[in-house]
Design a protein around this motif. Structure first.
Motif, PDB file in Angstrom:
ATOM      1  N   VAL A  63      -9.136   7.874   3.253  1.00  0.00           N
ATOM      2  CA  VAL A  63      -8.450   6.809   3.992  1.00  0.00           C
ATOM      3  C   VAL A  63      -9.330   6.181   5.072  1.00  0.00           C
ATOM      4  O   VAL A  63      -8.904   5.225   5.727  1.00  0.00           O
ATOM      5  N   MET A  82      -1.625   1.542   8.107  1.00  0.00           N
ATOM      6  CA  MET A  82      -2.231   1.696   6.787  1.00  0.00           C
ATOM      7  C   MET A  82      -2.468   0.314   6.196  1.00  0.00           C
ATOM      8  O   MET A  82      -1.535  -0.484   6.091  1.00  0.00           O
ATOM      9  N   LEU A  85      -3.746  -0.732   0.993  1.00  0.00           N
ATOM     10  CA  LEU A  85      -3.110   0.403   0.331  1.00  0.00           C
ATOM     11  C   LEU A  85      -3.400   0.422  -1.162  1.00  0.00           C
ATOM     12  O   LEU A  85      -3.514  -0.628  -1.810  1.00  0.00           O
ATOM     13  N   ASP A  89      -2.246   6.189  -2.689  1.00  0.00           N
ATOM     14  CA  ASP A  89      -1.698   6.489  -1.358  1.00  0.00           C
ATOM     15  C   ASP A  89      -0.207   6.801  -1.427  1.00  0.00           C
ATOM     16  O   ASP A  89       0.393   7.194  -0.422  1.00  0.00           O
TER      17      ASP A  89
END
Length: 126
Positions: A63, A82, A85, A89
Motif C-alpha cells: 500500500v 486510500m 484502490l 485491496d
C-alpha cells in the motif's frame, strides 16, 4: 477504550476512500495506532501504523504510496486515506490501538495491539 471504524464501501478500481477510527471511553493519544485488513480464510494483514504523536508512520509494501495514515489526538480519531484502490485491496479493515513502543518495530504484528474496532468492509471492483 472502544474503537469504531467507519468509511468503508464499494468503489471502482482507481478510486479513493477514507476510513476513520473514532475512540471513545478513553484516550488514544498515547497509543500506537494501526490499520489491518482481513479477507475470508486469510490471516489479518498489517496495512499501516502511526506513532502516538503522529511523527512516524509505516506501511505495508503493498500500500506504500497509495495509502496515508494520520491522526488527530485532540479529536481521538485516526484516518486511513486510500487512493488508487485495487481489487486486491478488498477486505474488512480494522483499526487497533496499543502501547507497544514505536522503536520496537513490533507494530506490524497484530499481537502488539490490545484494542480493536469492529471492522469496516471495503470492496473494490475492477
Amino acid at each position: 477504550v472502544q474503537l469504531q471504524a467507519c468509511g468503508g464501501g464499494s468503489v471502482q478500481a482507481g478510486g479513493s476512500l477514507r476510513l476513520a477510527c473514532a475512540a471513545s471511553g478513553g484516550t488514544i493519544s498515547d497509543d500506537t495506532m494501526g490499520w489491518f485488513r482481513q479477507t475470508p480464510g486469510k490471516l489479518r494483514e498489517f496495512v499501516a501504523a502511526i506513532r502516538w504523536n503522529g511523527d512516524s508512520t509505516d506501511y505495508a509494501d503493498s500500500v506504500k504510496g497509495r495509502f496515508t495514515i494520520s491522526r488527530d489526538n485532540a479529536k481521538n480519531i485516526v484516518f486511513l486515506q486510500m487512493t488508487s484502490l485495487k481489487a486486491e485491496d478488498t477486505a474488512t479493515y480494522y483499526c487497533a490501538a496499543g502501547r507497544t513502543p514505536w522503536g520496537s518495530n513490533f507494530y506490524g504484528d497484530y499481537l502488539a495491539y490490545n484494542h480493536w474496532g469492529q471492522g469496516t468492509l471495503v470492496t473494490v471492483s475492477s
